[in-house]
Design a protein around this motif. Structure first.
Motif, short mmCIF file in Angstrom:
data_model
loop_
_atom_site.label_atom_id
_atom_site.label_comp_id
_atom_site.label_asym_id
_atom_site.label_seq_id
_atom_site.Cartn_x
_atom_site.Cartn_y
_atom_site.Cartn_z
N VAL A 393 -5.28 35.71 -60.74
CA VAL A 393 -5.80 36.55 -59.65
C VAL A 393 -6.26 35.67 -58.49
CG1 VAL A 393 -7.68 38.09 -58.96
CG2 VAL A 393 -6.40 38.54 -61.06
N MET A 394 -6.97 34.61 -58.80
CA MET A 394 -7.48 33.75 -57.73
C MET A 394 -6.37 32.92 -57.10
SD MET A 394 -10.37 34.89 -57.52
CE MET A 394 -10.59 33.94 -56.02
N ARG A 395 -5.40 32.50 -57.90
CA ARG A 395 -4.27 31.79 -57.30
C ARG A 395 -3.50 32.72 -56.37
NH1 ARG A 395 -1.53 26.70 -59.81
NH2 ARG A 395 0.23 26.34 -58.43
N ALA A 396 -3.33 33.97 -56.79
CA ALA A 396 -2.66 34.96 -55.94
C ALA A 396 -3.44 35.19 -54.65
CB ALA A 396 -2.48 36.27 -56.70
N GLN A 397 -4.77 35.19 -54.74
CA GLN A 397 -5.58 35.39 -53.54
C GLN A 397 -5.39 34.24 -52.55
OE1 GLN A 397 -7.42 37.76 -52.27
NE2 GLN A 397 -7.18 39.20 -53.98
N VAL A 398 -5.36 33.01 -53.05
CA VAL A 398 -5.14 31.87 -52.15
C VAL A 398 -3.72 31.90 -51.60
CG1 VAL A 398 -5.22 29.37 -51.91
CG2 VAL A 398 -6.86 30.51 -53.39
N TYR A 399 -2.75 32.21 -52.45
CA TYR A 399 -1.38 32.35 -51.97
C TYR A 399 -1.30 33.43 -50.90
CZ TYR A 399 0.94 29.46 -55.60
OH TYR A 399 1.40 28.42 -56.38
N GLY A 400 -2.05 34.51 -51.10
CA GLY A 400 -2.04 35.61 -50.13
C GLY A 400 -2.53 35.18 -48.76
N VAL A 401 -3.46 34.23 -48.73
CA VAL A 401 -3.93 33.70 -47.45
C VAL A 401 -2.78 33.04 -46.68
CG1 VAL A 401 -5.47 32.02 -46.36
CG2 VAL A 401 -6.29 33.37 -48.30
N PHE A 402 -1.87 32.39 -47.41
CA PHE A 402 -0.81 31.60 -46.79
C PHE A 402 0.53 32.34 -46.68
CE2 PHE A 402 -3.21 27.97 -49.02
CZ PHE A 402 -4.07 27.81 -47.95
N ALA A 403 0.65 33.53 -47.24
CA ALA A 403 1.96 34.16 -47.38
C ALA A 403 2.61 34.49 -46.04
CB ALA A 403 1.85 35.42 -48.24
N THR A 404 1.90 35.23 -45.17
CA THR A 404 2.53 35.59 -43.90
C THR A 404 2.72 34.36 -43.01
OG1 THR A 404 0.34 36.26 -43.09
CG2 THR A 404 1.81 38.00 -43.87
N LEU A 405 1.83 33.39 -43.14
CA LEU A 405 2.01 32.14 -42.41
C LEU A 405 3.32 31.47 -42.82
CD1 LEU A 405 0.46 30.07 -40.47
CD2 LEU A 405 -0.05 28.84 -42.60
N ALA A 406 3.59 31.46 -44.12
CA ALA A 406 4.81 30.84 -44.61
C ALA A 406 6.05 31.56 -44.09
CB ALA A 406 4.81 30.84 -46.15
N ILE A 407 5.97 32.88 -43.95
CA ILE A 407 7.10 33.64 -43.40
C ILE A 407 7.40 33.16 -41.98
CG2 ILE A 407 7.84 35.93 -42.62
CD1 ILE A 407 6.26 37.09 -45.01
N GLY A 408 6.35 33.01 -41.17
CA GLY A 408 6.55 32.54 -39.80
C GLY A 408 7.04 31.10 -39.75
N MET A 409 6.53 30.25 -40.63
CA MET A 409 6.94 28.85 -40.63
C MET A 409 8.40 28.69 -41.03
SD MET A 409 4.50 26.92 -39.51
CE MET A 409 4.96 25.29 -40.10
N GLN A 410 8.92 29.61 -41.83
CA GLN A 410 10.34 29.56 -42.18
C GLN A 410 11.21 29.73 -40.94
OE1 GLN A 410 10.89 32.46 -45.31
NE2 GLN A 410 10.11 31.08 -46.90
N THR A 411 10.73 30.52 -39.99
CA THR A 411 11.47 30.70 -38.74
C THR A 411 11.57 29.38 -37.97
OG1 THR A 411 10.76 33.00 -38.58
CG2 THR A 411 11.54 31.96 -36.55
N LEU A 412 10.47 28.63 -37.91
CA LEU A 412 10.50 27.33 -37.24
C LEU A 412 11.43 26.36 -37.95
CD1 LEU A 412 6.77 26.67 -36.22
CD2 LEU A 412 8.65 27.54 -34.82
N ALA A 413 11.45 26.41 -39.27
CA ALA A 413 12.35 25.54 -40.03
C ALA A 413 13.80 25.86 -39.69
CB ALA A 413 12.10 25.69 -41.52
N GLU A 414 14.10 27.14 -39.56
CA GLU A 414 15.46 27.55 -39.21
C GLU A 414 15.84 27.11 -37.80
OE1 GLU A 414 15.18 31.71 -39.84
OE2 GLU A 414 15.10 31.54 -42.04
N GLU A 415 14.85 26.94 -36.92
CA GLU A 415 15.10 26.45 -35.57
C GLU A 415 15.26 24.93 -35.53
OE1 GLU A 415 15.22 27.08 -32.27
OE2 GLU A 415 14.89 29.22 -32.02
N GLY A 416 15.03 24.28 -36.67
CA GLY A 416 15.15 22.83 -36.71
C GLY A 416 13.99 22.10 -36.07
N VAL A 417 12.81 22.74 -36.01
CA VAL A 417 11.63 22.11 -35.41
C VAL A 417 11.17 20.95 -36.27
CG1 VAL A 417 9.20 22.45 -34.80
CG2 VAL A 417 10.90 24.20 -34.22
N GLY A 418 11.04 19.77 -35.67
CA GLY A 418 10.64 18.58 -36.40
C GLY A 418 9.13 18.52 -36.59
#
Length: 537
Positions: A393-418
């Motif tokens: 439960v607590m690991r899921a809560q911490v993951y939940g803090v980062f989940a939508t951030l990770a979705i956005g960061m995947q977009t930057l990775a697809e753009e090839g941002v260094g």
């Protein structure tokens, strides 16, 4: 404490989402923190708008400063003069003012997601993503809604800019914060072509004015942004002890001060700031190839281009769980401090399964544009075969803090941002080796946490004020390298392969489960609100 007595202290103030913090540093050595103060406050949902009362802004500012003065006096000194001062606050939002500087409507914070029609229209018009929380989106939505206050509108500002104006008399704003009002051009000013496009588009409302007539002057870090006036000193310190004259740095947003506090102002560096909201800032070495609605294009306090992944919901739900367990401990006769509760829960999360055992946590207290949600409902969801343990439960809560951030960061990775280095700061990282490790797994990149960021954005703003008062002539990156971070201690966590794979599995389920989150928004209206359409959307 001679630095204080001689007026060598530099003050940074940050009006964050849950605390107003004040940090006093030595002007000649900003790594030396002389005193700190703080005041807790909370936003309120008033008539469907997330806001802070005007009185709470000024009383909270005074309370944080008074708390800092108390710290100074405990050390046997008196704070009468400052060498420099700077104000930071939560970015974006909408403060509408008349000719006399009177607030026309309650402050509309970054948390509001009621500007969808305006943001979409402006994104098409300007050819760049205009997020829901940007000041121009709020202004244009007010125009679309034909709001009565527009008849008296003389200027708009951010919270940091408004407080700066009250303290100095200057209607000016740092470029980093200004980039959350309207797009910035390559010259570090409001983009002239896009201003012209908006002027033509909104000509009926502007009635012969330009949009720039409503916006504060834009200044880079280190520029002359005025000085603390007598009225400003009296506002900050009603006792009359503080004297005017301190050099004022350009006001900045909390994203900019977070970049300074983590030394992430050069190309190919980035930082993650986790608080009530969570966002990542990556300094770009080239423009993005496409417009992405999940990526904001802003700037560093020096005016360099930045890709920002901003999520409205950060660690607040995690804090609610910590509060719940703190109460359980107290009710059982084993009262624990807040830090001890976090330490216990986060250490337990380390023992959880790499994918959180099938438990999902949605930390969505408000709308989340990256997830396509105009409103939020916090949820903990699991399938019957999930391993429902405290660790998961607590690991899921911490993951939940980062989940939508990770979705956005995947977009930057697809753009090839260094990205060569990612730094992190925020209260969730105070328990060493837990949230930092999980973030490294979520981003599949090394994450560094440094001791210098302990006071967060208030310290970052104090550094910017020290930079402005020093007038060294060096650029901001060089100043930080030579005068602030030369001997700074830091700890870097490399991604653990099992965490990377586990978080990827978690995020796949998280994305699928957003359908349940959307259904909850529809099915569960806010208390006292008859329709989900009458909530924060």
């Amino acid at each position: 404490m001679s630095a204080i007595a001689a007026g060598r202290g530099v003050l940074g103030i940050e009006l964050g989402s849950t605390r107003i913090k004040a940090c006093l540093v030595d002007a000649s050595d900003p790594t030396t923190v002389l005193a700190v103060g703080s005041h807790e406050w909370e936003n309120a949902l008033e008539d469907g708008v997330w806001t802070y009362a005007e009185d709470a802004i000024w009383s909270g500012l005074q309370a944080a400063y008074a708390d800092l003065v108390t710290d100074v006096r405990r050390q046997g000194a008196e704070l009468t003069d400052l060498a420099g001062i700077g104000v930071s606050a939560m970015m974006h939002g909408y403060l509408a003012l008349d000719e006399d500087g009177t607030l026309l409507v309650p402050f509309r914070t970054w948390r509001n997601t009621s500007t969808g029609a305006a943001a979409a229209e402006l994104t098409d018009l300007l050819g760049v993503n205009i997020p829901l929380r940007w000041s121009i989106a709020h202004l244009h939505q007010a125009i679309l809604d034909d709001e009565a206050h527009l008849a008296s509108l003389a200027k708009i500002n951010t919270l940091a800019g408004w407080v700066h104006e009250k303290l100095t008399g200057r209607f000016a704003l740092g470029v980093g914060d200004a980039s959350g009002m309207f797009p910035i051009g390559t010259d570090g000013q409001y983009d002239r072509d896009r201003v012209a496009a908006y002027d033509a588009h909104a000509a009926a409302f502007l009635a012969g004015r330009s949009l720039t007539d409503l916006l504060p002057e834009v200044l880079p870090a280190g520029a002359d942004a005025g000085a603390l006036t007598a009225a400003g000193a009296a506002l900050l310190d009603p006792t009359g002890t503080l004297r005017p004259g301190a050099v004022a740095a350009p006001a900045e947003g909390d994203a900019g001060t977070g970049m300074v506090a983590t030394h992430a102002v050069s190309p190919r560096t980035g930082n993650v700031s986790a608080g009530t909201s969570i966002f990542a800032m990556v300094v770009l070495e080239r423009p993005l190839e496409r417009v992405h609605t999940e990526i904001d294009l802003v700037t560093t306090p020096a005016g360099d281009p930045v890709a920002m992944v901003h999520c409205n919901n950060g660690a607040s739900e995690l804090a609610s769980f910590a509060s719940l367990f703190a109460r359980f401990a107290a009710a059982s006769g084993q009262a624990m401090t807040t830090d001890a509760v976090y330490e216990t829960l986060l250490r337990e999360a380390l023992t959880g399964a790499a994918d959180a055992g099938g438990v999902l946590a949605y930390n969505l207290l408000s709308g989340e544009p990256i997830a396509g949600l105009a409103e939020g409902r916090p949820l903990v969801v699991r399938t019957p075969d999930a391993d429902f343990s405290l660790a998961n439960v607590m690991r899921a809560q911490v993951y939940g803090v980062f989940a939508t951030l990770a979705i956005g960061m995947q977009t930057l990775a697809e753009e090839g941002v260094g990205l060569d280095a990612m730094f992190a700061h925020g209260g969730v990282f105070r328990t060493a080796g837990v949230a930092q490790r999980f973030l490294a797994g979520a981003l599949d990149a090394p994450v560094t946490v440094g001791d210098t960021a302990a006071e967060g954005g208030a310290w970052g703003m104090a550094v910017l004020a020290a930079y402005a008062s020093a007038k060294t002539g060096s650029d901001l990156s060089t100043y930080l390298t030579d005068h602030v971070f030369a001997g700074a201690a830091s700890v870097t966590a490399d991604p653990v392969p099992a965490d990377v794979a586990g978080f990827a599995d978690y995020l796949t389920r998280y994305r699928a489960g957003l359908a349940a989150e959307a259904a909850a928004v529809t099915a569960l209206p806010l208390r006292g609100i008859r329709s989900s359409n009458e909530g924060t959307a």
